[in-house]
Motif scaffolding. Structure first.
Motif, PDB file in Angstrom:
ATOM      1  N   VAL A 242      35.176  46.327  30.883  1.00  0.00           N
ATOM      2  CA  VAL A 242      34.990  46.287  32.341  1.00  0.00           C
ATOM      3  C   VAL A 242      35.498  44.939  32.840  1.00  0.00           C
ATOM      4  CG1 VAL A 242      32.981  47.819  32.501  1.00  0.00           C
ATOM      5  CG2 VAL A 242      32.625  45.396  32.003  1.00  0.00           C
ATOM      6  N   VAL A 243      35.782  44.869  34.126  1.00  0.00           N
ATOM      7  CA  VAL A 243      36.120  43.570  34.702  1.00  0.00           C
ATOM      8  C   VAL A 243      34.794  42.893  35.024  1.00  0.00           C
ATOM      9  CG1 VAL A 243      37.274  42.370  36.592  1.00  0.00           C
ATOM     10  CG2 VAL A 243      38.273  44.448  35.658  1.00  0.00           C
ATOM     11  N   ALA A 244      34.599  41.696  34.483  1.00  0.00           N
ATOM     12  CA  ALA A 244      33.295  41.040  34.680  1.00  0.00           C
ATOM     13  C   ALA A 244      33.463  39.542  34.894  1.00  0.00           C
ATOM     14  CB  ALA A 244      32.401  41.307  33.472  1.00  0.00           C
ATOM     15  N   VAL A 279      40.689  39.436  47.495  1.00  0.00           N
ATOM     16  CA  VAL A 279      41.745  40.326  46.976  1.00  0.00           C
ATOM     17  C   VAL A 279      41.202  41.707  46.617  1.00  0.00           C
ATOM     18  CG1 VAL A 279      43.180  38.467  46.037  1.00  0.00           C
ATOM     19  CG2 VAL A 279      41.441  39.540  44.591  1.00  0.00           C
ATOM     20  N   CYS A 280      39.894  41.851  46.622  1.00  0.00           N
ATOM     21  CA  CYS A 280      39.297  43.098  46.128  1.00  0.00           C
ATOM     22  C   CYS A 280      39.550  44.268  47.078  1.00  0.00           C
ATOM     23  CB  CYS A 280      37.803  42.906  45.917  1.00  0.00           C
ATOM     24  SG  CYS A 280      37.023  44.428  45.367  1.00  0.00           S
ATOM     25  N   PRO A 281      40.190  45.331  46.604  1.00  0.00           N
ATOM     26  CA  PRO A 281      40.477  46.463  47.512  1.00  0.00           C
ATOM     27  C   PRO A 281      39.222  47.226  47.926  1.00  0.00           C
ATOM     28  CG  PRO A 281      41.155  46.998  45.271  1.00  0.00           C
ATOM     29  CD  PRO A 281      40.740  45.555  45.264  1.00  0.00           C
ATOM     30  N   THR A 282      38.116  47.053  47.196  1.00  0.00           N
ATOM     31  CA  THR A 282      36.891  47.749  47.632  1.00  0.00           C
ATOM     32  C   THR A 282      35.924  46.778  48.320  1.00  0.00           C
ATOM     33  OG1 THR A 282      35.785  47.478  45.493  1.00  0.00           O
ATOM     34  CG2 THR A 282      37.067  49.467  45.787  1.00  0.00           C
ATOM     35  N   GLY A 283      36.352  45.541  48.484  1.00  0.00           N
ATOM     36  CA  GLY A 283      35.594  44.573  49.283  1.00  0.00           C
ATOM     37  C   GLY A 283      34.290  44.102  48.663  1.00  0.00           C
ATOM     38  N   ILE A 284      34.223  44.062  47.334  1.00  0.00           N
ATOM     39  CA  ILE A 284      32.970  43.614  46.704  1.00  0.00           C
ATOM     40  C   ILE A 284      33.150  42.238  46.061  1.00  0.00           C
ATOM     41  CG2 ILE A 284      32.071  45.930  46.289  1.00  0.00           C
ATOM     42  CD1 ILE A 284      33.032  45.578  43.353  1.00  0.00           C
ATOM     43  N   ASP A 285      32.046  41.668  45.659  1.00  0.00           N
ATOM     44  CA  ASP A 285      32.061  40.369  44.982  1.00  0.00           C
ATOM     45  C   ASP A 285      31.721  40.611  43.517  1.00  0.00           C
ATOM     46  OD1 ASP A 285      31.702  37.822  44.029  1.00  0.00           O
ATOM     47  OD2 ASP A 285      30.635  37.095  45.805  1.00  0.00           O
ATOM     48  N   ILE A 286      32.716  40.412  42.656  1.00  0.00           N
ATOM     49  CA  ILE A 286      32.530  40.700  41.228  1.00  0.00           C
ATOM     50  C   ILE A 286      31.430  39.814  40.634  1.00  0.00           C
ATOM     51  CG2 ILE A 286      34.325  39.076  40.451  1.00  0.00           C
ATOM     52  CD1 ILE A 286      33.637  42.514  38.899  1.00  0.00           C
ATOM     53  N   ARG A 287      31.142  38.709  41.307  1.00  0.00           N
ATOM     54  CA  ARG A 287      30.128  37.782  40.777  1.00  0.00           C
ATOM     55  C   ARG A 287      28.714  38.339  40.958  1.00  0.00           C
ATOM     56  NH1 ARG A 287      31.662  32.679  44.121  1.00  0.00           N
ATOM     57  NH2 ARG A 287      31.714  34.345  45.670  1.00  0.00           N
ATOM     58  N   ASP A 293      31.119  50.304  42.684  1.00  0.00           N
ATOM     59  CA  ASP A 293      32.260  50.237  43.615  1.00  0.00           C
ATOM     60  C   ASP A 293      33.512  49.615  42.977  1.00  0.00           C
ATOM     61  OD1 ASP A 293      29.945  50.667  44.946  1.00  0.00           O
ATOM     62  OD2 ASP A 293      30.377  49.362  46.637  1.00  0.00           O
ATOM     63  N   CYS A 294      33.361  49.006  41.818  1.00  0.00           N
ATOM     64  CA  CYS A 294      34.503  48.334  41.190  1.00  0.00           C
ATOM     65  C   CYS A 294      35.408  49.366  40.537  1.00  0.00           C
ATOM     66  CB  CYS A 294      34.005  47.329  40.154  1.00  0.00           C
ATOM     67  SG  CYS A 294      35.363  46.629  39.192  1.00  0.00           S
ATOM     68  N   ILE A 295      36.701  49.383  40.924  1.00  0.00           N
ATOM     69  CA  ILE A 295      37.621  50.357  40.339  1.00  0.00           C
ATOM     70  C   ILE A 295      38.399  49.767  39.162  1.00  0.00           C
ATOM     71  CG2 ILE A 295      37.843  51.757  42.427  1.00  0.00           C
ATOM     72  CD1 ILE A 295      40.581  50.337  42.884  1.00  0.00           C
ATOM     73  N   GLY A 296      38.016  48.589  38.711  1.00  0.00           N
ATOM     74  CA  GLY A 296      38.619  48.003  37.509  1.00  0.00           C
ATOM     75  C   GLY A 296      40.083  47.641  37.648  1.00  0.00           C
ATOM     76  N   CYS A 297      40.511  47.260  38.859  1.00  0.00           N
ATOM     77  CA  CYS A 297      41.943  47.007  39.071  1.00  0.00           C
ATOM     78  C   CYS A 297      42.400  45.661  38.526  1.00  0.00           C
ATOM     79  CB  CYS A 297      42.268  47.097  40.560  1.00  0.00           C
ATOM     80  SG  CYS A 297      41.522  45.780  41.539  1.00  0.00           S
ATOM     81  N   GLY A 298      41.481  44.749  38.299  1.00  0.00           N
ATOM     82  CA  GLY A 298      41.839  43.442  37.725  1.00  0.00           C
ATOM     83  C   GLY A 298      42.392  42.449  38.736  1.00  0.00           C
ATOM     84  N   ALA A 299      42.386  42.802  40.037  1.00  0.00           N
ATOM     85  CA  ALA A 299      42.926  41.876  41.047  1.00  0.00           C
ATOM     86  C   ALA A 299      42.132  40.571  41.054  1.00  0.00           C
ATOM     87  CB  ALA A 299      42.880  42.532  42.431  1.00  0.00           C
ATOM     88  N   CYS A 300      40.808  40.690  40.937  1.00  0.00           N
ATOM     89  CA  CYS A 300      39.973  39.479  40.955  1.00  0.00           C
ATOM     90  C   CYS A 300      40.236  38.622  39.713  1.00  0.00           C
ATOM     91  CB  CYS A 300      38.499  39.854  41.060  1.00  0.00           C
ATOM     92  SG  CYS A 300      37.985  41.073  39.863  1.00  0.00           S
ATOM     93  N   ALA A 301      40.532  39.282  38.583  1.00  0.00           N
ATOM     94  CA  ALA A 301      40.818  38.527  37.353  1.00  0.00           C
ATOM     95  C   ALA A 301      42.124  37.762  37.513  1.00  0.00           C
ATOM     96  CB  ALA A 301      40.900  39.496  36.170  1.00  0.00           C
TER      97      ALA A 301
END
Ligand code: SF4
Ligand code: SF4
Length: 470
Positions: A242-244, A279-287, A293-301
């Protein structure tokens, strides 16, 4: 004595700090920021291949006809050198089951990579975002434009964006409908306004669906409409990628000077720049942790890696990892569930390939005439049949018709020639050679049709022969 409910303080709110809402929490449009990075490049590469396949394949020709065409009129599905008929739909069902298991396997292994990299909804959303960027500018310009009063400039930019969205939507719809009706004719009819009502309806339907889904609904489709996003979380385990956000390394978050000693200030590696949110296309905060809601796109990474580079910190504060690894363990690749899915997948693919290879390219159905029997001019008992032959190949074929073992004789055409895809209704009669053999009995007989160009290709169908009691 009364039972007490144990209470636990989970967080102490710092009332001095303003509460910062993510775009998803704030509602309204999500304006993503441009970024570069490894995962973005992978997505572009994968997207380019998928686009080439989707938009390009239907313009290829094979044996003088569209290479991939689901011809609804003739109920034949042509895919390059092979033609599939309604009788072969069991293969299509098998293919869909294999695709579903493939998706399960990928989900257990790597979480939502399908959503982030290959799902048409997110792929088209990225294209629409690109259209937005070239017409209305980057994130801050779009936010400004949203807030600005209507002017000629705003109208021009908005019109250009919607026209571009509509052009992409129409191209998408034309390609989709073009897989079901010859695309060259469809495109010509569209340009000359001679398009039929049915084709026009479906073109309009898919144009509108693309425009609304990728232009307006976007992440809402993933969050509220997609069934796969609802049930895939149950497939996750502690070893799923997962992106974390690595909270142990990132916290306490906070701004600092590039060359300052963050440890001395009690700070972790997160500089709280919020670029990962922007940068998140679903507008969430990975932190905030792993979210549905995370689609695992890796944009935040990607964007966080660029921040880490600028700060001179190690990459990977936000990264593809597993819950297991985040807690200090090792990610296990081979685990029972994954091995089970892989084994089932291999067996199904093997069976599918075998069934495809064994698929008869000639179909034979036999219908017995309603008349029980009749006596012909030679005094023989005769039964009538209709053979329905289908040439499922893409070549002209010669077929030989015969009967299997038994005291019968076949009358009618013994050799027929069928064009590719031709269906032939062939009336034949069968007589009983030795009347003593069957007296008042129903006896089984077997019709055989052999491909004379490929004698190993033979199909047979059983029927019955009826004779009177004497
Ligand atoms: S991009 Fe990285 S450094 Fe910036 S807020 Fe997100 S996690 Fe923290
Ligand atoms: S949190 Fe990161 S990986 Fe998840 S959707 Fe947002 S940008 Fe993509």
């Amino acid at each position: 004595m009364t039972d007490r409910i144990p209470a636990r303080i989970i967080e102490t709110l710092d009332r001095e700090k303003p509460v910062r809402l993510t775009p998803a929490q704030a509602g309204g449009a999500i304006h993503t920021r441009s970024f570069t990075g490894l995962y973005r490049n992978l997505r572009l590469l994968g997207g380019a291949v998928l686009f080439l396949l989707y938009f390009g394949t239907l313009w290829l020709n094979w044996n003088g006809r569209q290479a991939v065409l689901w011809d609804l009129g003739t109920q034949q599905f042509h895919i390059f050198g092979a033609t599939f008929w309604p009788q072969d739909f069991i293969l299509l069902s098998a293919l869909l089951i294999i695709a579903a298991f493939g998706l399960f396997f990928i989900t257990v292994l790597a979480g939502r990579v399908w959503c982030g990299y290959a799902c048409p909804q997110s792929t088209w959303t990225w294209i629409f975002m690109w259209a937005e960027k070239i017409t209305e500018g980057d994130r801050h310009q779009r936010i400004k434009l949203d807030a600005a009063p209507w002017s000629a400039g705003k109208l021009l930019r908005r019109t250009a964006k919607h026209l571009l969205w509509l052009a992409v939507s129409l191209a998408t719809a034309l390609s989709f409908v073009g897989y079901f009706t010859p695309v060259r004719q469809l495109a010509a009819d569209l340009v000359t306004f001679e398009i039929g009502m049915t084709a026009a309806f479906w073109l309009f339907f898919f144009t509108a669906a693309t425009y609304i889904n990728a232009g307006w609904l976007r992440e809402k489709v993933c969050l509220h409409m997609c069934p796969y996003s609802r049930f895939q979380s149950v497939m996750f385990d502690a070893d799923t990628l997962v992106v974390a956000y690595d909270a142990a390394r990132g916290e306490s978050r906070g701004a600092r000077r590039k060359d300052s000693d963050s440890r001395a200030q009690g700070l972790g590696d997160c500089i709280d720049c919020t670029l990962c949110v922007q940068v998140c296309p679903t507008g969430i905060d990975i932190r905030d942790g792993l979210q549905l809601d995370c689609i695992g796109c890796g944009a935040c990474a990607d964007v966080c890696d660029s921040v880490m580079d600028r700060m001179g910190y190690a990459r990977g504060l936000v990264r593809y990892t597993s819950e297991q690894a985040l807690q200090g363990g090792r990610t296990r690749l081979f685990r029972p569930r994954l091995v089970g899915y892989a084994a089932a997948l291999l067996v199904m693919i093997g069976a599918f390939v075998w069934a495809l290879d064994e698929r008869p390219l000639l179909s034979l159905d036999v219908t017995r005439d309603r008349t029980l029997y009749r006596e012909n001019t030679h005094g023989q008992i005769e039964n009538m049949y209709r053979l329905k032959l289908i040439n499922k190949t893409q070549q002209q074929r010669e077929y030989g018709v015969s009967l299997g073992e038994g005291p019968f004789e076949l009358h009618g055409r013994r050799q027929v020639s069928l064009a590719p895809g031709e269906i032939l209704d062939l009336p034949v009669s069968v007589t009983l050679v030795d009347a003593k053999q069957t007296q008042g009995l129903t006896r089984e007989l077997r019709f055989e049709v052999r491909d004379l160009d490929d004698p190993a290709s033979v199909v047979d169908t059983r029927s019955t022969f009826v004779a009177p009691a004497r």
